[in-house]
Design an enzyme around this catalytic site. Structure first.
Site, short mmCIF file in Angstrom:
data_model
loop_
_atom_site.label_atom_id
_atom_site.label_comp_id
_atom_site.label_asym_id
_atom_site.label_seq_id
_atom_site.Cartn_x
_atom_site.Cartn_y
_atom_site.Cartn_z
N HIS A 30 5.43 55.54 7.46
CA HIS A 30 6.40 54.42 7.14
C HIS A 30 7.83 54.80 7.76
CE1 HIS A 30 8.81 52.36 3.73
NE2 HIS A 30 8.20 51.30 4.53
N GLU A 57 5.08 53.13 11.61
CA GLU A 57 5.46 52.11 11.45
C GLU A 57 7.06 52.04 11.76
OE1 GLU A 57 7.32 49.03 8.58
OE2 GLU A 57 7.60 51.14 8.63
N ASP A 59 10.59 48.98 12.30
CA ASP A 59 11.43 47.79 11.93
C ASP A 59 12.18 47.16 12.87
OD1 ASP A 59 10.40 47.63 8.57
OD2 ASP A 59 11.51 49.57 8.95
N HIS A 72 15.68 49.13 9.48
CA HIS A 72 15.10 48.15 8.07
C HIS A 72 16.00 47.52 7.61
CE1 HIS A 72 13.99 47.85 4.00
NE2 HIS A 72 12.74 47.80 4.52
N GLU A 151 6.93 45.82 12.66
CA GLU A 151 7.27 44.78 11.52
C GLU A 151 8.58 43.98 12.41
OE1 GLU A 151 9.44 43.97 7.30
OE2 GLU A 151 8.34 45.92 7.62
#
Length: 281
Positions: A30, A57, A59, A72, A151
């Site tokens: 993450h 992952e 952002d 993020h 994301e």
């Protein structure tokens, strides 16, 4: 922890029949190995690779001059020294700064693993770590064995962001290999718009859609990725019955990881990719 050989299988468009027949669950780092390195930085991604994560992952947000950077939060305050560098520009929204300005910021000095501002003996000094662009990240991590869970962060205000993400992935064709990338978002309209632009890349939906909505979503989405606290065994079964997969977030407790795996999830998203070999717990 041994990296799963079934990674490419685990995140392709194929249906998941049951936990007994599915590929081994994947571990998604993450924002990188963000328990041990500053999130959404190249250092965190390399550490995730060292810790044998299957995917990392990230952002993706857009700057004032429409460049793609990895952050993020909607503001720069928590994870950079923007308040010191640009003291008069509160609330320090990402969309109010150009890429050139963001490159001046330190995205690592805030981080200390013990969370009290004091570094443990032997802990790496992350001072000077920078906010990477999406392009830099794709180039830097292209030779790793990691897959990517990307994301899109629109905040409901950046309607064309998915188009620029698609363009960037096209510019790095190595990342379009089957199973290498999944694009997800809380903005389901943006996720669907991305799907129309780059249909060969699987799409995930963040959140917990109502069970009645799942059949329609299965027509174009390939993952449903809810917070672990929202999951039940029956919900996972419903998603699987429609040919989609489930990644649970954010799981940092081994007991929670075991419970999620008992539900049959296809992977967990964790700040601690060294949590253990979850396939064998």
């Amino acid at each position: 922890m041994v990296r799963r050989i079934g990674l490419a299988i685990a995140i392709t468009l194929t249906a998941v029949a049951s936990p007994a027949t599915a590929a081994a669950p994947v571990v998604v780092a993450h924002r990188g190995a963000s328990a041990y390195a500053p999130e959404n930085t190249l250092a965190a991604f390399h550490l995730a690779d060292d810790q044998d994560a299957d995917l990392f992952e990230i952002d993706v947000r857009e700057t004032k001059d429409r460049r793609l950077v990895l952050l993020h939060d909607a503001t720069l305050a928590r994870t950079t020294d923007v308040e010191q560098v640009f003291p008069g520009r509160a609330p320090w929204r990402v969309t109010d700064f150009t890429l050139a300005e963001i490159r001046r910021l330190d995205a690592g000095s805030w981080f200390a693993r013990d969370h009290d501002g004091e570094r443990d003996d032997g802990e790496r000094d992350y001072d000077g770590e920078r906010v990477p662009t999406l392009a830099e990240t794709l180039r830097e991590m292209s030779d790793s064995d990691l897959g990517l869970l990307l994301e899109i962060k629109t905040d409901g205000q950046r309607p064309d962001l998915e188009a620029r993400v698609a363009d960037e992935l096209r510019a790095h064709p190595g990342w379009q290999q089957p199973g290498r990338v999944v694009v997800q978002s809380f903005d389901w309209a943006a996720a669907r718009a991305f799907h129309t632009r780059l249909p060969q890349v699987p799409v995930g939906l963040l959140g917990t859609p109502a069970a009645a909505d799942l059949p329609a979503l299965a027509g174009w989405a390939r993952q449903i990725n809810p917070p672990y606290s929202a999951l039940t065994r029956s919900y996972v079964r419903r998603v699987h019955a429609l040919g989609m997969q489930v990644l649970a977030w954010t799981v940092d407790d081994p007991a929670v990881a075991r419970r999620m795996l008992s539900y049959g999830v296809d992977g967990i998203i964790t700040n601690r990719p060294d949590l253990g070999d979850l396939a064998d717990t």
